[in-house]
Scaffold this motif. Structure first.
Motif, PDB file in Angstrom:
ATOM      1  N   GLU A 299     -37.582  50.711  22.869  1.00 25.63           N
ATOM      2  CA  GLU A 299     -36.403  51.580  22.874  1.00 25.63           C
ATOM      3  C   GLU A 299     -35.195  50.884  23.488  1.00 25.63           C
ATOM      4  O   GLU A 299     -34.064  51.080  23.046  1.00 25.63           O
ATOM      5  CB  GLU A 299     -36.712  52.888  23.611  1.00 25.63           C
ATOM      6  CG  GLU A 299     -37.628  53.817  22.842  1.00 25.63           C
ATOM      7  CD  GLU A 299     -37.085  54.122  21.441  1.00 25.63           C
ATOM      8  OE1 GLU A 299     -35.903  54.465  21.322  1.00 25.63           O
ATOM      9  OE2 GLU A 299     -37.863  54.005  20.471  1.00 25.63           O
ATOM     10  N   ARG A 302     -33.901  48.478  20.910  1.00 27.28           N
ATOM     11  CA  ARG A 302     -33.157  49.166  19.848  1.00 27.28           C
ATOM     12  C   ARG A 302     -31.763  49.560  20.325  1.00 27.28           C
ATOM     13  O   ARG A 302     -30.782  49.431  19.587  1.00 27.28           O
ATOM     14  CB  ARG A 302     -33.932  50.388  19.357  1.00 27.28           C
ATOM     15  CG  ARG A 302     -33.204  51.183  18.275  1.00 27.28           C
ATOM     16  CD  ARG A 302     -34.132  52.137  17.574  1.00 27.28           C
ATOM     17  NE  ARG A 302     -35.048  51.408  16.702  1.00 27.28           N
ATOM     18  CZ  ARG A 302     -34.739  51.025  15.460  1.00 27.28           C
ATOM     19  NH1 ARG A 302     -33.549  51.289  14.953  1.00 27.28           N
ATOM     20  NH2 ARG A 302     -35.615  50.375  14.742  1.00 27.28           N
ATOM     21  N   SER A 303     -31.644  50.039  21.548  1.00 27.60           N
ATOM     22  CA  SER A 303     -30.323  50.429  22.062  1.00 27.60           C
ATOM     23  C   SER A 303     -29.414  49.222  22.207  1.00 27.60           C
ATOM     24  O   SER A 303     -28.187  49.354  22.202  1.00 27.60           O
ATOM     25  CB  SER A 303     -30.469  51.143  23.405  1.00 27.60           C
ATOM     26  OG  SER A 303     -30.910  50.253  24.423  1.00 27.60           O
ATOM     27  N   LEU A 306     -29.820  47.567  17.739  1.00 27.18           N
ATOM     28  CA  LEU A 306     -29.559  48.550  16.676  1.00 27.18           C
ATOM     29  C   LEU A 306     -29.261  49.918  17.285  1.00 27.18           C
ATOM     30  O   LEU A 306     -30.003  50.886  17.087  1.00 27.18           O
ATOM     31  CB  LEU A 306     -30.754  48.649  15.731  1.00 27.18           C
ATOM     32  CG  LEU A 306     -30.912  47.529  14.704  1.00 27.18           C
ATOM     33  CD1 LEU A 306     -32.208  47.719  13.929  1.00 27.18           C
ATOM     34  CD2 LEU A 306     -29.729  47.488  13.745  1.00 27.18           C
ATOM     35  N   PRO A 307     -28.181  50.034  18.050  1.00 24.74           N
ATOM     36  CA  PRO A 307     -27.869  51.323  18.674  1.00 24.74           C
ATOM     37  C   PRO A 307     -27.509  52.373  17.625  1.00 24.74           C
ATOM     38  O   PRO A 307     -27.150  52.045  16.491  1.00 24.74           O
ATOM     39  CB  PRO A 307     -26.674  50.999  19.576  1.00 24.74           C
ATOM     40  CG  PRO A 307     -26.021  49.827  18.923  1.00 24.74           C
ATOM     41  CD  PRO A 307     -27.149  49.024  18.330  1.00 24.74           C
ATOM     42  N   ASN A 308     -27.592  53.619  18.033  1.00 24.64           N
ATOM     43  CA  ASN A 308     -27.274  54.730  17.139  1.00 24.64           C
ATOM     44  C   ASN A 308     -25.761  54.910  17.079  1.00 24.64           C
ATOM     45  O   ASN A 308     -25.169  55.636  17.876  1.00 24.64           O
ATOM     46  CB  ASN A 308     -27.959  56.004  17.635  1.00 24.64           C
ATOM     47  CG  ASN A 308     -27.776  57.169  16.679  1.00 24.64           C
ATOM     48  OD1 ASN A 308     -27.471  56.978  15.494  1.00 24.64           O
ATOM     49  ND2 ASN A 308     -27.950  58.382  17.172  1.00 24.64           N
ATOM     50  N   LEU A 309     -25.135  54.235  16.125  1.00 19.34           N
ATOM     51  CA  LEU A 309     -23.685  54.288  15.949  1.00 19.34           C
ATOM     52  C   LEU A 309     -23.370  54.761  14.542  1.00 19.34           C
ATOM     53  O   LEU A 309     -24.119  54.481  13.596  1.00 19.34           O
ATOM     54  CB  LEU A 309     -23.063  52.903  16.164  1.00 19.34           C
ATOM     55  CG  LEU A 309     -23.242  52.250  17.532  1.00 19.34           C
ATOM     56  CD1 LEU A 309     -22.742  50.812  17.483  1.00 19.34           C
ATOM     57  CD2 LEU A 309     -22.508  53.035  18.608  1.00 19.34           C
ATOM     58  N   SER A 310     -22.251  55.444  14.397  1.00 20.15           N
ATOM     59  CA  SER A 310     -21.802  55.840  13.069  1.00 20.15           C
ATOM     60  C   SER A 310     -21.237  54.628  12.348  1.00 20.15           C
ATOM     61  O   SER A 310     -20.860  53.619  12.966  1.00 20.15           O
ATOM     62  CB  SER A 310     -20.739  56.932  13.161  1.00 20.15           C
ATOM     63  OG  SER A 310     -19.538  56.401  13.714  1.00 20.15           O
ATOM     64  N   GLU A 313     -17.810  53.867  13.669  1.00 17.56           N
ATOM     65  CA  GLU A 313     -17.827  53.145  14.946  1.00 17.56           C
ATOM     66  C   GLU A 313     -18.124  51.670  14.712  1.00 17.56           C
ATOM     67  O   GLU A 313     -17.493  50.793  15.320  1.00 17.56           O
ATOM     68  CB  GLU A 313     -18.879  53.750  15.874  1.00 17.56           C
ATOM     69  CG  GLU A 313     -18.520  55.110  16.427  1.00 17.56           C
ATOM     70  CD  GLU A 313     -19.656  55.727  17.224  1.00 17.56           C
ATOM     71  OE1 GLU A 313     -19.395  56.180  18.349  1.00 17.56           O
ATOM     72  OE2 GLU A 313     -20.793  55.746  16.722  1.00 17.56           O
ATOM     73  N   ARG A 314     -19.070  51.381  13.845  1.00 19.91           N
ATOM     74  CA  ARG A 314     -19.400  49.996  13.555  1.00 19.91           C
ATOM     75  C   ARG A 314     -18.230  49.283  12.895  1.00 19.91           C
ATOM     76  O   ARG A 314     -17.920  48.140  13.230  1.00 19.91           O
ATOM     77  CB  ARG A 314     -20.646  49.928  12.672  1.00 19.91           C
ATOM     78  CG  ARG A 314     -21.925  50.330  13.381  1.00 19.91           C
ATOM     79  CD  ARG A 314     -23.132  50.227  12.478  1.00 19.91           C
ATOM     80  NE  ARG A 314     -24.347  50.630  13.167  1.00 19.91           N
ATOM     81  CZ  ARG A 314     -25.067  49.841  13.959  1.00 19.91           C
ATOM     82  NH1 ARG A 314     -24.693  48.602  14.153  1.00 19.91           N
ATOM     83  NH2 ARG A 314     -26.167  50.283  14.539  1.00 19.91           N
ATOM     84  N   HIS A 325     -21.305  45.011  17.236  1.00 16.89           N
ATOM     85  CA  HIS A 325     -21.973  45.715  16.146  1.00 16.89           C
ATOM     86  C   HIS A 325     -20.987  46.019  15.024  1.00 16.89           C
ATOM     87  O   HIS A 325     -19.832  46.355  15.263  1.00 16.89           O
ATOM     88  CB  HIS A 325     -22.595  47.013  16.658  1.00 16.89           C
ATOM     89  CG  HIS A 325     -23.537  46.810  17.791  1.00 16.89           C
ATOM     90  ND1 HIS A 325     -24.837  46.397  17.615  1.00 16.89           N
ATOM     91  CD2 HIS A 325     -23.355  46.916  19.139  1.00 16.89           C
ATOM     92  CE1 HIS A 325     -25.417  46.269  18.796  1.00 16.89           C
ATOM     93  NE2 HIS A 325     -24.537  46.577  19.735  1.00 16.89           N
ATOM     94  N   GLU A 355     -32.671  44.371   9.369  1.00 18.40           N
ATOM     95  CA  GLU A 355     -33.239  45.012   8.188  1.00 18.40           C
ATOM     96  C   GLU A 355     -33.519  44.019   7.066  1.00 18.40           C
ATOM     97  O   GLU A 355     -34.376  44.259   6.214  1.00 18.40           O
ATOM     98  CB  GLU A 355     -32.305  46.122   7.707  1.00 18.40           C
ATOM     99  CG  GLU A 355     -32.193  47.280   8.708  1.00 18.40           C
ATOM    100  CD  GLU A 355     -31.298  48.397   8.218  1.00 18.40           C
ATOM    101  OE1 GLU A 355     -30.720  48.255   7.116  1.00 18.40           O
ATOM    102  OE2 GLU A 355     -31.180  49.407   8.935  1.00 18.40           O
TER     103      GLU A 355
END
Length: 380
Positions: A299, A302-303, A306-310, A313-314, A325, A355
C-alpha cells in the motif's frame, strides 16, 4: 558542437571571480558570498563524468553479464532526441532493452549527472525508513529527529514540497518559476547550500506559513531529508542508497557529489551513473523490489508510485512524495494510462509505466517534451 548550459555556467562563475579580483573585489565576495569562492573551481555541476569536485562511491552489484544492446529508436524519436542534445535514450520492457541509443559524446559506459533524479531515490528511502519504524510516521517533525535548530516542518511536508520552506534571501516561487535549480546563481541561497551543506545554512531556512500546503519546489527539503536518513539509520547516505536500492537493483557502482565544505553527499543532486543502471534502478522501484524481497509494503508503494489521482491532477503535473505523476491520454494513441517519473535539471528523466512494465531513461543537454517522447518511442 556548442558549449552546453552547464559549461557556460561554470565559465560564468570563473569570469565573475576574475572580474572581482581584477577590481579588488575578491575580499568583498569572500565576505558577502563565500560560496562563490568555494564553488569557483567546481562550477555548476557538469553533465558528463569525469568532473572536478569531491565524490563518494555508491557501491554496486558484482559485475554482471552485459545485456544485449537495444535497437535504435524510430526516426521521429531520434530526431527529437538529437534536437535536444540527447546523450542516452533507453526503453526497457520486462527487463529487456528494446531501444538503446547514445549521443555523440556518450556510450553505454558513460556516467551522466542525475541532477535531481536522485531526489526520488531519497524519497524512496524516507518511505522505507517509515515502513521500518525508524521514522515515526510521515507526520513526524524534523525537529523531533534533527533537534530544535531544524525548521518546524513534517517529513511529509518535506517529501511533498509543501513545507513552505524558504532559504533567505531568495526570489518568491511562482507557477512560472517552480524550480529553484533553474536559475542557479553563485550568489544565491542554493549555491550556499551547494557549498556548505544543510547544517551550515539552517539559520537561513525559514518557513513561510502562507505557503505551507502549497507545492513549491525547494531543494533544501531534500537536503534535510538526507540528514534525517543519516540520523535515523546511523549510516552515510551513500551507503544507505547502496544497501537498500542501488546494489539490490543490479546497478554498477556510481559516484555521488560531496559538499566541498561538509563531509556528506548532496542528497538533492549529482549522482554520476550509467543510463543503463538508471534503467535497472527504475525497474527495481517500479516493481517494488523483487518478488522475494519487496522494497516497501504494497500500500505504501502504491501511494508512492501509483497514487489515487484524477486524470486532471495528473495532467497538471502532480508532484507526489518526491516522485512526479502524469498520464498518457491522447485519443486513439498507444500507450494509455498513468505513469510516474523521476526528473532532473535540463530534462533528465526516468519514466515508470507499471501497467506496461516499461522503464524509459532519457539524458540530454536540454529537455524534451514529456508526453511526445513517450508516444514516439512506444506507439504501435
Amino acid at each position: 558542437m556548442s558549449i552546453d548550459r552547464t559549461r557556460r555556467r561554470r565559465v560564468a562563475v570563473a569570469l565573475l571571480l576574475t572580474a572581482a579580483v581584477a577590481t579588488g573585489g575578491a575580499w568583498a565576495i569572500a565576505l558577502r558570498a563565500p560560496q562563490v569562492v568555494v564553488l569557483a573551481d567546481e562550477g555548476f555541476p557538469s553533465a558528463v563524468w569525469p568532473v572536478s569536485g569531491r565524490f563518494e562511491r555508491v557501491e554496486g552489484a558484482h559485475p554482471q553479464p552485459a545485456p544485449p544492446a537495444g535497437t535504435a529508436a524510430s526516426p521521429q524519436a531520434q530526431a527529437r532526441f538529437s534536437a535536444a542534445g540527447g546523450r542516452a535514450l533507453l526503453v526497457d520492457q520486462g527487463g529487456t532493452l528494446l531501444v538503446e541509443q547514445y549521443g555523440p559524446d556518450a556510450s553505454r559506459e558513460t556516467k551522466l549527472n542525475s541532477y535531481s533524479l536522485i531526489k526520488s531515490l531519497v524519497g524512496t528511502l524516507v518511505l522505507l525508513a517509515v515502513s521500518e519504524g525508524r521514522i515515526d510516521g510521515l507526520a513526524a517533525s524534523l525537529q523531533s529527529i534533527l533537534g530544535p535548530d531544524a525548521p518546524d516542518i513534517t517529513v511529509k511536508q518535506a517529501l511533498t514540497m509543501t513545507s513552505g520552506l524558504e532559504m533567505e534571501p531568495e526570489p518568491p516561487k511562482t507557477d512560472a518559476r517552480p524550480m529553484d535549480d533553474l536559475d542557479f546563481s553563485p550568489f544565491g541561497p542554493l549555491a550556499r547550500l551547494h557549498a556548505f551543506g544543510p547544517e551550515a545554512i539552517l539559520q537561513d531556512l525559514e518557513v513561510n506559513l502562507a505557503d505551507r500546503g502549497t507545492f513549491h519546489y525547494q531543494s533544501a527539503n531534500t537536503a534535510l531529508l538526507g540528514l534525517v536518513l543519516e540520523r535515523v539509520y546511523g549510516q552515510p547516505l551513500q551507503e544507505l542508497l547502496a544497501d537498500k536500492i542501488w546494489r539490490p537493483s543490479g546497478a554498477a557502482p556510481a559516484d555521488w557529489r560531496v559538499y566541498p565544505k561538509a563531509d556528506r553527499v548532496t542528497a538533492y543532486c549529482c549522482l554520476y551513473a550509467r543510463a543503463i543502471d538508471w534503467a535497472r534502478v527504475g525497474r527495481f522501484v517500479m516493481k517494488n523490489g523483487t518478488d522475494g524481497a519487496p522494497l516497501l509494503p504494497p500500500e505504501l508503494w502504491r501511494s508512492f508510485v501509483l497514487p489515487n489521482l484524477s486524470a486532471a491532477e495528473r495532467r497538471n503535473g502532480a508532484y507526489g512524495m518526491h516522485l512526479r505523476h502524469d498520464v498518457l491520454d491522447r485519443d486513439g494513441a498507444a500507450p494509455h494510462g498513468p505513469f510516474a517519473y523521476l526528473m532532473g535539471h535540463s530534462g533528465q528523466v526516468v519514466y515508470l509505466l507499471p501497467e506496461q512494465d516499461i522503464v524509459v531513461v532519457r539524458f540530454g543537454a536540454e529537455a524534451q517534451l514529456l508526453h511526445s517522447t513517450l508516444y514516439e518511442l512506444l506507439a504501435e
